[in-house]
Design a protein around this motif. Sequence first.
Motif, PDB file in Angstrom:
ATOM      1  N   PRO A  24      54.659  71.953 -57.699  1.00  0.00           N
ATOM      2  CA  PRO A  24      55.499  72.647 -58.687  1.00  0.00           C
ATOM      3  C   PRO A  24      54.666  73.540 -59.610  1.00  0.00           C
ATOM      4  O   PRO A  24      53.534  73.221 -59.950  1.00  0.00           O
ATOM      5  CB  PRO A  24      56.139  71.496 -59.480  1.00  0.00           C
ATOM      6  CG  PRO A  24      55.970  70.285 -58.627  1.00  0.00           C
ATOM      7  CD  PRO A  24      54.717  70.489 -57.845  1.00  0.00           C
ATOM      8  N   THR A  25      55.266  74.651 -60.011  1.00  0.00           N
ATOM      9  CA  THR A  25      54.631  75.495 -61.023  1.00  0.00           C
ATOM     10  C   THR A  25      54.711  74.787 -62.375  1.00  0.00           C
ATOM     11  O   THR A  25      55.477  73.826 -62.556  1.00  0.00           O
ATOM     12  CB  THR A  25      55.341  76.844 -61.129  1.00  0.00           C
ATOM     13  OG1 THR A  25      56.697  76.616 -61.569  1.00  0.00           O
ATOM     14  CG2 THR A  25      55.343  77.572 -59.785  1.00  0.00           C
ATOM     15  N   LEU A  26      53.952  75.276 -63.347  1.00  0.00           N
ATOM     16  CA  LEU A  26      53.999  74.678 -64.677  1.00  0.00           C
ATOM     17  C   LEU A  26      55.399  74.778 -65.292  1.00  0.00           C
ATOM     18  O   LEU A  26      55.903  73.767 -65.815  1.00  0.00           O
ATOM     19  CB  LEU A  26      52.957  75.339 -65.577  1.00  0.00           C
ATOM     20  CG  LEU A  26      52.916  74.858 -67.028  1.00  0.00           C
ATOM     21  CD1 LEU A  26      52.684  73.357 -67.103  1.00  0.00           C
ATOM     22  CD2 LEU A  26      51.837  75.608 -67.810  1.00  0.00           C
ATOM     23  N   PRO A  27      56.066  75.934 -65.230  1.00  0.00           N
ATOM     24  CA  PRO A  27      57.434  75.981 -65.772  1.00  0.00           C
ATOM     25  C   PRO A  27      58.379  75.004 -65.075  1.00  0.00           C
ATOM     26  O   PRO A  27      59.209  74.361 -65.726  1.00  0.00           O
ATOM     27  CB  PRO A  27      57.862  77.426 -65.531  1.00  0.00           C
ATOM     28  CG  PRO A  27      56.601  78.193 -65.415  1.00  0.00           C
ATOM     29  CD  PRO A  27      55.613  77.265 -64.799  1.00  0.00           C
ATOM     30  N   ALA A  28      58.246  74.864 -63.758  1.00  0.00           N
ATOM     31  CA  ALA A  28      59.123  73.950 -63.021  1.00  0.00           C
ATOM     32  C   ALA A  28      58.843  72.506 -63.408  1.00  0.00           C
ATOM     33  O   ALA A  28      59.776  71.703 -63.556  1.00  0.00           O
ATOM     34  CB  ALA A  28      58.932  74.147 -61.522  1.00  0.00           C
ATOM     35  N   ALA A  29      57.568  72.157 -63.585  1.00  0.00           N
ATOM     36  CA  ALA A  29      57.220  70.784 -63.959  1.00  0.00           C
ATOM     37  C   ALA A  29      57.735  70.450 -65.358  1.00  0.00           C
ATOM     38  O   ALA A  29      58.266  69.350 -65.586  1.00  0.00           O
ATOM     39  CB  ALA A  29      55.709  70.603 -63.889  1.00  0.00           C
ATOM     40  N   LEU A  30      57.591  71.369 -66.293  1.00  0.00           N
ATOM     41  CA  LEU A  30      58.081  71.125 -67.642  1.00  0.00           C
ATOM     42  C   LEU A  30      59.604  71.062 -67.667  1.00  0.00           C
ATOM     43  O   LEU A  30      60.191  70.249 -68.395  1.00  0.00           O
ATOM     44  CB  LEU A  30      57.581  72.222 -68.577  1.00  0.00           C
ATOM     45  CG  LEU A  30      56.082  72.187 -68.897  1.00  0.00           C
ATOM     46  CD1 LEU A  30      55.643  73.471 -69.596  1.00  0.00           C
ATOM     47  CD2 LEU A  30      55.748  70.970 -69.769  1.00  0.00           C
TER      48      LEU A  30
END
Length: 373
Positions: A24-30
């Motif tokens: 996951p990308t950082l935005p997706a993980a957050l």
Amino acid sequence: MSARHHGIRLVSFSIGALAATSGPTLPAALAAASPHDEATVADVLRRTLYPRARTTPHLVAQLAEELALPERKVRCLLHSPRPLLLAPTARALLAGLRDAHPELRLAVSSNLAAADTGHADLIRAELGPLLDTTHFSHRTGHVTGTGPQAFETLAHHHGIHVDNVVHIGPDEQEDSHAPLLAGARALLVHPDHQRIPRVAAADRYRAAADLSRAVTEIHRWIPESHPRPTLPVRASGMIRDAAGRVLLVRGPDDEQFSFPGGRCHPYGRETPPEAMTREVHEELRLTTTAGKLLWAGTSHAESSTGENKVHFLFEAHLTGTTTPDPDPTEVAEHRWASNNDALHLLHPAEADRLTHITGGKHHGWQRRSHPRR
């Protein structure tokens, strides 16, 4: 700043168009961890995370509060490894653009957290020789999706106008809506793009399923964005009253008079007689029908901008009212004048046409001998 030019002169890629993360990308993980919806999380990241040059404890605390997450969780997600994998064809596709369009500029412009600065390093290392510039939000402070500054700054850096830029990326908000709102063009890269509503006309927005098809679309779009110059066509009418006087008009920005009329639409099926009828009605609220063609020819550098024109001058027969009701935005003054008076009132090129017509000549090439004063 260079002169305004409506064609595509710079192609800007987001990182998401050229590469993908392993996981996951950082935005997706957050977004997955936060109780808020994805749109709210994205807005928080654009306001707080992307423009910051460093990941400070204060930033972690701010993110934790706005995302309703423990600080420890935010810190863990920020520092989790997210290797970036360049698309296998990216280098070859950019090299192909360079070869096919030598004057085209290539850039990467993307929202990027300081925690992912390694992604910027990879882009520069792998694609740097093919790129003119790179613009990452944690370095520039300009975030796409929060205003036009990111694309205005990109255009200003290259000495072009923002409408010379086309931006390519997979995010509907940051890579499609944001550049369009800034005045740039957008090319959305999305595997399901056909189900996504079109958000602008084809000269401003296009979509493709993947990077390869997007670059193919760019190859087509570049020549289409540089329209071939066309020679303006002016159609005007010679309207006479019962005493044989001719009707003349003067525009708000003009010093001399002309025959009423205007330009033909450059596209579509409008003919010069139809254009004359339309323009006379728009300027004077007079209804006319086109009669004999009195003059057909070209004129060299007649306007104040120095452009050449094709001129058609028709007999115009009034139907209905004979009293002009001028539109003040189009006509500052109108007069009925004898031929002799008209020769003194008309713009020299118009007076020249009237002289030729009176002498029985109805076509020709008019060249200005001396610059207008």
